[in-house]
Design an enzyme around this catalytic site. Structure first.
Site, PDB file in Angstrom:
ATOM      1  N   ASN A  22       0.827  -1.191   0.000  1.00 55.25           N
ATOM      2  CA  ASN A  22       0.000   0.000   0.000  1.00 55.25           C
ATOM      3  C   ASN A  22       0.870   1.253   0.000  1.00 55.25           C
ATOM      4  OD1 ASN A  22      -1.849   2.015   0.392  1.00 55.25           O
ATOM      5  ND2 ASN A  22      -2.891   1.071   2.103  1.00 55.25           N
ATOM      6  N   ASP A  23       1.516   1.528   1.116  1.00 57.11           N
ATOM      7  CA  ASP A  23       2.301   2.755   1.225  1.00 57.11           C
ATOM      8  C   ASP A  23       3.407   2.845   0.173  1.00 57.11           C
ATOM      9  OD1 ASP A  23       0.791   3.534   3.335  1.00 57.11           O
ATOM     10  OD2 ASP A  23       2.158   2.762   4.863  1.00 57.11           O
ATOM     11  N   THR A  24       3.971   1.686  -0.193  1.00 52.34           N
ATOM     12  CA  THR A  24       5.110   1.711  -1.107  1.00 52.34           C
ATOM     13  C   THR A  24       4.715   2.056  -2.533  1.00 52.34           C
ATOM     14  OG1 THR A  24       4.897  -0.667  -1.381  1.00 52.34           O
ATOM     15  CG2 THR A  24       6.510   0.101   0.212  1.00 52.34           C
TER      16      THR A  24
ATOM     17  N   ALA B 153       1.411   3.837   7.334  1.00 47.08           N
ATOM     18  CA  ALA B 153       1.662   5.253   7.609  1.00 47.08           C
ATOM     19  C   ALA B 153       0.369   6.014   7.877  1.00 47.08           C
ATOM     20  CB  ALA B 153       2.404   5.882   6.446  1.00 47.08           C
TER      21      ALA B 153
END
Lengths: 470, 102
Positions: A397-399, A437
């Site tokens: 997700n965040d990456t 995050a």
């Protein structure tokens, strides 16, 4: 024979450690490096035991049983651990190492106090300072590592739904940490003033244990790899201080070398995440004010996705922690095999901090026999994303969150894999919820994005089945 | 401990720190975890201290608190060392084993 001759054995061990650590940093030589390290350790242990005077009593019993019990447990743990649990395992071993140094220090101080064999003058200062520092660093490493391990384990993100181990740290906690540290230094001074009083020693142990917890408590789960690396550096320093206690150079060399190298590695890892070490340690972020998800997106089903994947010429698979949790690397591989059989080029885009530890994805995919050459690091894959037909994001997700480019929020400035540049993006994910995050991901809502809601393993299995049916 | 020994030890300490800084320069992300794990196993060198202090006379059958602490340290250090190298080896085999090399 002069006893100093034995030190040559320790010199050999030190050289093996240095060469081993050096080789561990390069992909081709890393296995040899690990072997060198193990050989160095064997040499050090053999030399130590060989020069012991066992006398006429049976006092080697403790040594034999300690080695056997420890070796058995360690080996068993290493063999049985799942690849997903690797980060926790490293944290746990690290804590044990720190605790061992701290216990050696405690053993020495209690022996001297009990036998009333207190040193004087310079020796008192050296011994008691080394013991105090070894205890401080060792206990901090132990409690810090245990908490880090629980954060890695407990703060688990299951396709977006995330539960975290308590992460708590208001601004003022930093002052508390400073105060505790100063108190420990003060206690250290008092132990030298009054070397026979073991209350001070116990107070140092207690405060150091608390300090370790306070140290890790405010740091978010996504930063745990950095913290574990830093604690690894600390456990090296603890071993070096132990070296001062027993006056042994191999401990000082290996310990301080690992301490310094660990610090460098910590920095490299911070850089990969585009973060400053100071920020990681003393500025807690993310999670607390996580955005509510209000937008919706219609999920797709595997048949649709399979049709989209039919006849494409280039596909990039971007794995994340979700793949590790659902253990679907074999299904991912199978999916890639089918595409390749149809003449599609398949590559894997590996973000430096995908998963919970750098290299996590590489290990998992290697387990599923994915050739090493197909795992492409972030910078190299990004230049190819524009010509990619389909990007499949498996549990990440965040990456891949374009919000990182905006320069605002917790993700600001973190390098990402440009999944959004592919013609079609397929996300295999439990839900639309935010990642570690705590930032909403715009990519989900783009028209070219297809969401496959569900468990990674199940979804990939269905996808593979649908592809075969085409 | 004599002053000359102490200064010798501090010299070694400082030099080894510099060595450690120079030793690791550019490490590909793939190797971060194995490197950390391997370095961690090396820091288990404290096993030497645990061994030395575990070598105690059993006066009247009880080795005493100090020896028990050292014994416990020995177990933990051995877990650290054996487990650390074994786990690193496992990881590296998985990464390297698939490249046709050894």
């Amino acid at each position: 024979m002069d006893e100093a001759v034995w030190d040559i054995g320790y010199l050999v061990a030190s050289i093996l450690f240095i060469m081993g650590l050096k080789k561990l940093g390069h992909p081709r030589t890393a296995p040899t490096g690990n072997l060198y390290g193990a050989m160095g350790m064997l040499v050090a242990v053999v030399v130590t035991i060989a020069q012991m005077d066992f006398g006429e009593t049976n006092n080697f019993i403790l040594i034999i049983s300690g080695l056997v019990i420890g070796g058995f447990i360690g080996y068993l743990m290493a063999i049985r651990v799942q690849m997903t649990g690797m980060p926790e395992m490293v944290a746990l071993f690290n804590g044990f190492g720190g605790a061992a140094s701290a216990l050696v220090a405690a053993s020495e101080v209690f022996r001297r106090i009990n036998e009333n064999d207190l040193p004087e003058g310079l020796e008192l200062h050296v011994a008691w300072t080394a013991i105090g520092l070894s205890a401080l660093v060792g206990w901090v490493t132990l409690t810090g590592s245990l908490l880090a391990m629980m954060k890695l384990k407990g703060g688990i993100e299951i396709f977006g739904t995330w539960y975290r181990t308590p992460t708590w740290g208001p601004e003022w906690l930093n002052y508390v940490k400073g105060f505790v540290l100063i108190s420990i230094v003060g206690l250290l001074y008092m132990t030298i003033e009054e070397p026979g009083n073991q209350d001070y020693v116990i107070a140092i142990i207690a405060l150091s244990s608390i300090l370790g917890i306070l140290f890790v408590l405010p740091i978010g789960g996504a930063d745990m790899p950095v913290v574990v690396s830093l604690l690894n550096s600390l456990s090296g320093i603890a071993a070096a201080f132990t070296g001062f206690i027993i006056g042994n150079n191999v401990l000082i060399i290996a310990g301080s070398m690992v301490g310094a190298a660990g610090l460098i590695l910590t920095n490299i890892m911070c850089k990969a995440m585009n973060r400053q070490l100071i920020d990681v340690l003393f500025k807690s972020f993310g999670g607390s004010d996580k955005e509510q998800v209000t937008r919706t997106k219609v999920g797709s089903d595997p048949e649709e996705v399979a049709m989209v994947c039919d006849g494409i010429s280039k596909c990039v698979i971007i794995p994340g922690y979700g793949m590790a949790v659902s253990q679907c690397q074999h299904q991912v591989r199978e999916f890639a095999d089918i595409l390749e059989a149809n003449g599609c080029e398949v590559k894997y885009g590996i973000h430096p901090v995908a998963g919970r530890m750098p290299g996590h994805m590489n290990v998992l995919l290697a387990e599923a026999s994915v050739p090493y050459e197909k795992l492409i690091e972030m910078d190299d894959i990004n230049s190819e994303m524009g010509e990619c037909d389909v990007a499949i994001v498996v549990g990440a997700n965040d990456t891949v969150n374009p919000a990182a480019r905006s320069g605002e929020g917790p993700l600001a400035g973190m390098p990402i894999i440009d999944a959004d540049k592919a013609r079609v993006v397929i996300m295999v994910k439990r839900s639309l919820s935010v990642g570690y995050a705590g930032v909403d991901n715009d990519l989900f809502y783009e028209d070219k994005t297809m969401m496959l809601f569900g468990d990674g393993k199940q979804m990939m299995t269905e996808l593979v089945a649908s592809l075969k049916d085409l | 401990m004599e002053l000359v020994t102490l200064i010798g030890a501090i010299t070694v300490f400082i030099l080894a720190i510099f060595l450690g800084f120079e030793l690791i320069t550019k490490v590909p992300a793939t190797l971060h975890t194995p490197l950390m794990s391997g370095a961690n196993a090396i820091s288990g060198i404290t096993i030497v201290g645990a061994l030395i202090f575990s070598n105690t006379d059993f006066n009247g059958g009880d080795p005493g608190l100090a020896a028990w602490l050292a014994f416990f340290a020995l177990i933990l250090a051995t877990i650290n060392v054996v487990g650390g190298f074994a786990v690193t080896n496992r990881m590296l085999n998985m990464i390297a084993g698939k490249r046709g090399g050894k």
